[in-house]
Every structure is written in structure tokens, then in C-alpha cells.
Design a protein around this motif. Structure first.
Motif, PDB file in Angstrom:
ATOM      1  N   CYS A  47       0.828  -1.206   0.000  1.00 20.63           N
ATOM      2  CA  CYS A  47       0.000   0.000   0.000  1.00 20.63           C
ATOM      3  C   CYS A  47       0.867   1.262   0.000  1.00 20.63           C
ATOM      4  O   CYS A  47       1.896   1.316   0.671  1.00 20.63           O
ATOM      5  N   SER A 240      -5.598  -4.266  -1.629  1.00 23.54           N
ATOM      6  CA  SER A 240      -6.615  -5.114  -0.988  1.00 23.54           C
ATOM      7  C   SER A 240      -7.982  -4.969  -1.632  1.00 23.54           C
ATOM      8  O   SER A 240      -8.637  -5.958  -1.952  1.00 23.54           O
ATOM      9  N   ASN A 241      -8.407  -3.718  -1.802  1.00 25.46           N
ATOM     10  CA  ASN A 241      -9.758  -3.534  -2.331  1.00 25.46           C
ATOM     11  C   ASN A 241      -9.812  -3.536  -3.850  1.00 25.46           C
ATOM     12  O   ASN A 241     -10.872  -3.724  -4.430  1.00 25.46           O
TER      13      ASN A 241
END
Ligand code: SF4
Lengths: 277, 355
Positions: A47, A240-241
Motif C-alpha cells: 500500500c 486489498s480492495n
């Protein structure tokens, strides 16, 4: 991610084998230990948040302003930014970080103040505060992390979600007819006389990481000169998303986010005040 | 030498803020309190260097207050009912992060956009929470322009003593009416690093102002701490005024401006030979439950009068615990009750005893 910059396992082992790399004189990177706490971050692997935190910490340490800076954390994945940045910080209500930063700066005009905000925070619920803070030309840095999605709440559509991009609340892709187009708020605030330096950067490649750091450094220098609001958008990822691994997410960012959100300076100050280029 | 001046309630309050050494005001125009922002915009900065900023909304104002209060400066905002509703989220954050500040609500009649005429319909919002979560504001209700002025310095003192937001709950009539006021002396603005303040890192450790504690047990510890603080405030900070209550057969309970109207009604009643006293809670939180209860034991009945549908009357009933009948008379929507009307209600409710 650029293939050339990727280290395959063999290369990595070779590097370790060459002892010289561990010698002090070959040091290429040191953690900004005065400003970054020695603690694991909760961010997902790959991230962009972790990288931007580190850059902020490096700049604060290099400028020697550790005791002269107050940061404002948003509601979103970076709500706990103060667990990693060892400086005075205030946590703000969702969308209100720039108003909180305004309050701090107005009573402590000699201190450095920044807000750190995601796209939902800054460009949806906090749009009013963002625009008016920039319009008043508050002498703060607004650091805007745009990954086109609500990370913390689990991948809902953000104001910056790309057309046709899928999210849990645009499961068939963002339909601009009914959901509106992604909001280019950075271009919008650049129109306002109160902003002094507006730029869009990313941290998905080493070269971009260096440019983002330079932008943050400039923004604090301008703040010292009381020039007005500095606004840095960092186009980032959300592996992640987005449901991708880190490498895939950076590739997707390159191929999809950047054509819509082109990198580079949008508003540059007086040439003779510029620190480089 | 006394400094006396004829002033509007809102202006007296604004003047008191300057004199209390207030560092910053953040606000947004709304009738009937805009004079506070106007007066401060005109007077404050040139006299004390105080920051005055007109924000883009009440939501922004209260969050600017949150940011500035976190630095340990003396900061405030003011608004009127609809604007206060917008601020409730921020007030909850401020209460949870334990930031001292002054809030002022110049109450107008609601609900909705309502009216710009005076009201007391924000009692519940002010005293029982208003925003989300279990929190309390210290709430003071002035009944004169003098108290509009005097309560400002007091509020800052209480806010810093308890690290808690203090609300002055007043109404549009008090805000707009002119009375003679004795001004407080000018205090110099001063700043003290109180340890918890975010003014730039000290001694190598970053300080954090937050209302977020993700772990349930940590959040419960914080809640217990807040509740313990509220109990301490209940013990120390009760304020009320009892006028002619000692020999009274009947008591009128009322707060703010309405208490003055009721005092007039009580005088008229006494002239008719009916012994009436007025009990005026000044601190609405903490509410003077025990003090009212003591009087309630000695009278035949209580009439509670408010400019709402009956809000403080619930606390009056909690104090009295059924010992004597408690009646309610309220006007709503910006209508101010007259002394004659209050007297009439008194005679009507207590007809048997009064005659
Ligand atoms: S959810 Fe997305 S934005 Fe949030 S930490 Fe994980 S990858 Fe980063």
C-alpha cells in the motif's frame, strides 16, 4: 511496477552474498528514526500509505522541524497515522481535517501544519472544507492520497473512482450517467487564488517516490514563506480492495489511474522561488 | 472604577470574550446571534490580537475550534439552534478528546428552520448529550445581559479546570435585548503548555489529540474516566438561584430569561397574598437536583415554565420524586410567556390551594 527495478530472488541472494552492501559507506537508505516510530504499520502489503508516511518523516527530519510541526490525521485507512509519525498530531472527524488544520494554524501561525487525507475524506464528505481552506489560502500543506476507493470501510465507490471501475457499491462498474464522473479536485483547487503550489505525484516507482519527496519538501519551504495553501495529490493504490497483488496494483495504477489523473505540477509558484527544475 | 455600559446581550458576551483573553473565535452567521461574530470581527484583533475567522459553515467552525482547542488556546464559537445541530458531531469529538472551549447557543424556536424568535427548545440537546455517545457539556444559562458577560470568563475557567467544553445556553431575546452591564477588567492573553497540547513535539514524544480508541476495553476505560469527571463536576459546580423560596407555598421553576418573567409573576402573586418563590437552575448540567428537592419538600406544588414543550420539567420531576405535584406551562415557536399568563396558570393549576 517497472520490470527493471524489480529484484528477483536470485539477484537478491547475490546482493546479500556480496558483503560490501552491508558496509556503512554503502548505506543508501536509513529509516528516519527520529520521526518514524519503530513499529510495524497496519497498512496492507504494497500500500502507498506506508511510503508516503516515510517520505513525510524523512522531510520533517531533514528540515529539522520535528518540534515545530503539527499534523492532522483523517478518517480512513490512515486514521492511525499518529501511531507511526512521532510528532504532535490531531485526529479529525471525517472530512474535517483541513478545518482542524486551519484552527491549529490560525493560533500557531509560526508552526508547520499539514493534513493527510484520503479521497473519500477530502473529495466527498470534506469537499466544502477542502475548497474553502484552499480558497482562504491557509498556510498549510494538504496531502491528498487518491486511490479511487474507500479503503478502510472495504472498497466502496469513492468520488475519484474511475468510470466503469468496480467497487462494492458500483458492482457493475461506475456508471457516470447515474453516479457522476470522478472528481478531479486537484485541478479544481488549482483554480483558486489561495493555492500556491498544486501538484499530482505518485509513489508506485522509485523515480516517482523521489519526486513526491521533493514536492513535500517544497511545500514546507513555501509554508515557511507563508505563500498560501500547498496541495499535493499522491495517486496511490489499494491492493486489498482492488483485489490485486502489490505488483499488479501498481501496473493497474500506471495503466488506468494515470491516464485519467496525469502526474505533474498543476500550479507552480513564481519561477524565481522554485527550488529546482 | 466600575465600567458600566448599555449593551445588547450578544455584544456583551463578545466583549467579555475579548476581556477574558480569548485567543480565537470561529463562527458562521445565523440570526439571532450574528452580533457576536460582527462585534468580534470589528473589535477583537486590533485590541488583543485575538483571531476571528468567519468559517464556511458551522461544521467547519466547530472543527476549527477542535483544532485550535487542541493547542491549549482559549477558543470559542457561537451559533443558534440550527447551527448548533450542525455542530453536534464536532462537539462529541471535542468532549471525547477532552478539549476545553466555550460554545454559545443563542437559542431560537424550532424545530427545523423554525423561527428567529427566542426559544428554549435546545435544553435536551444541550444538557442530555446532543451528539453521539455518552458525554456531557457543562451548561450555564444566563438570565440577564450581565450574566451573558460574566459567564464567559467563568466558562473558560471551568473548561480548563475540567478539560471539558462549556456551553452557554441563552436565547434570542437575551441576545438582542439591551441592558446595563458592568464589564470585567481586561485580562492579558497568556499561554501555558499544559502537557497534552499539540503545539509541536516536546521531549521526543509526539502528543496526540484523538477520540479514537479501537479496542473496546480501552474505550471503556476512557468512558469511565469521563463519567468520573462528570460526577466530580456534579459535586463541585452546581449553581442556582432561589428567590423567595424559603417561605413559599408554591415554587415556579424556570431557567434563563423565563425565570425573570416568572419572578415578575411571583411578585404579582405575592401582592395577591399567594406565597410564590422562583427556583432558577443556573447550571443546567450539573442540574441542582438535591437543592430543588430540599425546597420541594416544603411546598405544596411546583409550576415549571419554559419556552418549549416541556424539557427541563423532566429534571424537575426527577428532583421532586413525586413529593408534590409538578405542573408544566410552555410556549413554543418563539412565543415568550407573559407574567400575567404565568400567574393565571399558577392560579389555575393550584386553584384549590391558592383560593
Ligand atoms: S485497504 Fe487499501 S488503502 Fe487501506 S491500507 Fe489496505 S491497501 Fe492501503
Amino acid at each position: 511496477m517497472n520490470e527493471k527495478t524489480m529484484l528477483d530472488d536470485q539477484h537478491y541472494e547475490n546482493m546479500i552474498a556480496e558483503e560490501s552492501v552491508c558496509n556503512a559507506e554503502n548505506l543508501v537508505y536509513e529509516k528516519p528514526s527520529k520521526v518514524l516510530y519503530d513499529t510495524p504499520m497496519h497498512y496492507c502489503p504494497g500500500c502507498g500509505h506506508g511510503v508516503v508516511h516515510r517520505l513525510l518523516a524523512e522531510v520533517i527530519e531533514e528540515l529539522g522541524i520535528t518540534s515545530d510541526i503539527i499534523g492532522v490525521a483523517p478518517v480512513g485507512c490512515s486514521v492511525l497515522a499518529y501511531n507511526y509519525l512521532n510528532i504532535d498530531m490531531s485526529e479529525a472527524a471525517h472530512g474535517r481535517a483541513s478545518a482542524v488544520a486551519t484552527g491549529i494554524k490560525r493560533v500557531l501561525p509560526e508552526k508547520y501544519v499539514f493534513s493527510y487525507q484520503g479521497d473519500g475524506d477530502l473529495a466527498a464528505i470534506g469537499t466544502g472544507e477542502t475548497i474553502h481552506t484552499c480558497n482562504r489560502g491557509e498556510n498549510i500543506l494538504i496531502l491528498f492520497i487518491n486511490n479511487g476507493i474507500y479503503g478502510m470501510t472495504g472498497g466502496q465507490m469513492a468520488p475519484t473512482t474511475l468510470p466503469n471501475m468496480k467497487s462494492t457499491t458500483s458492482p457493475f462498474g461506475r456508471d457516470v450517467e447515474t453516479m457522476g464522473s470522478p472528481l478531479k479536485i486537484t485541478e479544481l483547487v488549482a483554480q483558486l487564488p489561495g493555492t500556491y503550489y498544486v501538484t499530482r505525484q505518485s509513489v508506485h516507482k522509485p523515480v516517482n517516490v523521489r519526486k513526491t519527496k521533493k514536492a513535500i519538501l517544497k511545500a514546507f519551504e513555501y509554508q515557511k514563506l507563508k505563500k498560501g495553501t500547498c496541495f499535493i495529490e499522491v495517486v496511490s493504490n489499494c491492493p486489498s480492495n482492488w483485489k490485486m497483488n502489490p505488483v499488479e496494483s501498481n501496473k493497474w495504477l500506471d495503466e488506468n489511474m494515470l491516464p485519467f489523473y496525469p502526474l505533474g505540477d498543476i500550479k507552480v509558484p513564481d519561477k524565481n522561488l522554485q527550488t529546482d527544475d | 472604577m466600575k465600567e458600566l455600559k448599555l449593551m445588547k446581550g450578544n455584544e456583551a458576551l463578545a466583549e467579555a470574550a475579548i476581556r477574558a483573553g480569548c485567543d480565537a473565535y470561529f463562527g458562521y452567521p445565523i440570526t439571532p446571534q450574528s452580533e457576536v461574530l460582527e462585534y468580534l470581527s470589528r473589535e477583537a484583533n486590533s485590541r488583543t490580537g485575538m483571531t476571528v475567522l468567519q468559517a464556511e459553515s458551522e461544521i467547519a467552525s466547530i472543527n476549527m475550534v477542535y483544532g485550535a482547542a487542541g493547542t491549549g488556546k482559549r477558543v470559542m464559537t457561537s451559533s443558534s439552534s440550527p447551527g448548533m445541530s450542525l455542530m453536534q458531531e464536532g462537539i462529541s469529538y471535542i468532549a471525547c478528546a477532552e478539549l476545553p472551549c466555550l460554545l454559545v447557543n443563542v437559542n431560537r424556536g424550532g424545530p427545523g428552520l423554525g423561527t428567529i424568535q427566542p426559544g428554549q427548545s435546545d435544553y435536551f440537546q444541550s444538557v442530555k448529550g446532543g451528539g453521539h455517545g455518552d458525554y456531557k457539556l457543562i451548561v450555564l444559562a444566563p438570565s440577564t445581559v450581565q450574566e451573558m458577560s460574566d459567564f464567559v470568563g467563568l466558562s473558560f475557567d471551568l473548561a480548563f479546570k475540567y478539560r471539558n467544553p462549556v456551553l452557554i445556553l441563552t436565547d434570542g431575546a437575551l441576545g438582542q435585548m439591551m441592558e446595563k452591564v458592568e464589564l470585567q477588567p481586561q485580562k492579558t492573553r497568556h499561554f501555558e503548555d499544559l502537557g497534552w497540547t499539540t503545539t509541536g513535539r516536546k521531549n521526543g514524544n509526539g502528543r496526540v489529540i484523538t477520540s479514537l480508541h479501537l479496542k473496546a476495553d480501552e474505550m471503556e476505560i476512557l468512558n469511565n474516566h469521563l463519567q468520573a469527571k462528570y460526577r466530580e463536576i456534579e459535586k463541585n459546580e452546581i449553581r442556582f438561584e432561589a428567590t423567595d423560596c424559603d417561605d413559599a407555598d408554591y415554587i415556579i421553576t424556570a431557567f434563563g430569561l423565563v425565570a425573570r418573567i416568572c419572578q415578575k409573576a411571583a411578585e404579582m402573586a405575592r401582592a395577591k397574598g399567594i406565597k410564590v418563590g422562583v427556583f432558577r437552575p443556573i447550571s443546567l448540567f450539573p442540574f441542582p437536583y438535591a437543592q430543588l428537592k430540599e425546597y420541594a419538600g416544603k411546598v405544596k406544588g411546583i409550576l415549571d415554565v419554559e419556552m418549549n414543550a416541556g424539557q427541563m420539567v423532566e429534571d424537575v420531576r426527577l428532583s421532586v420524586e413525586g413529593a408534590v405535584p409538578v405542573y408544566f406551562h410552555g410556549r413554543m415557536g418563539g412565543v415568550v410567556p407573559s407574567p400575567e399568563e404565568v400567574l393565571e396558570k399558577l392560579e389555575e393549576k393550584f386553584a384549590g390551594g391558592v383560593k
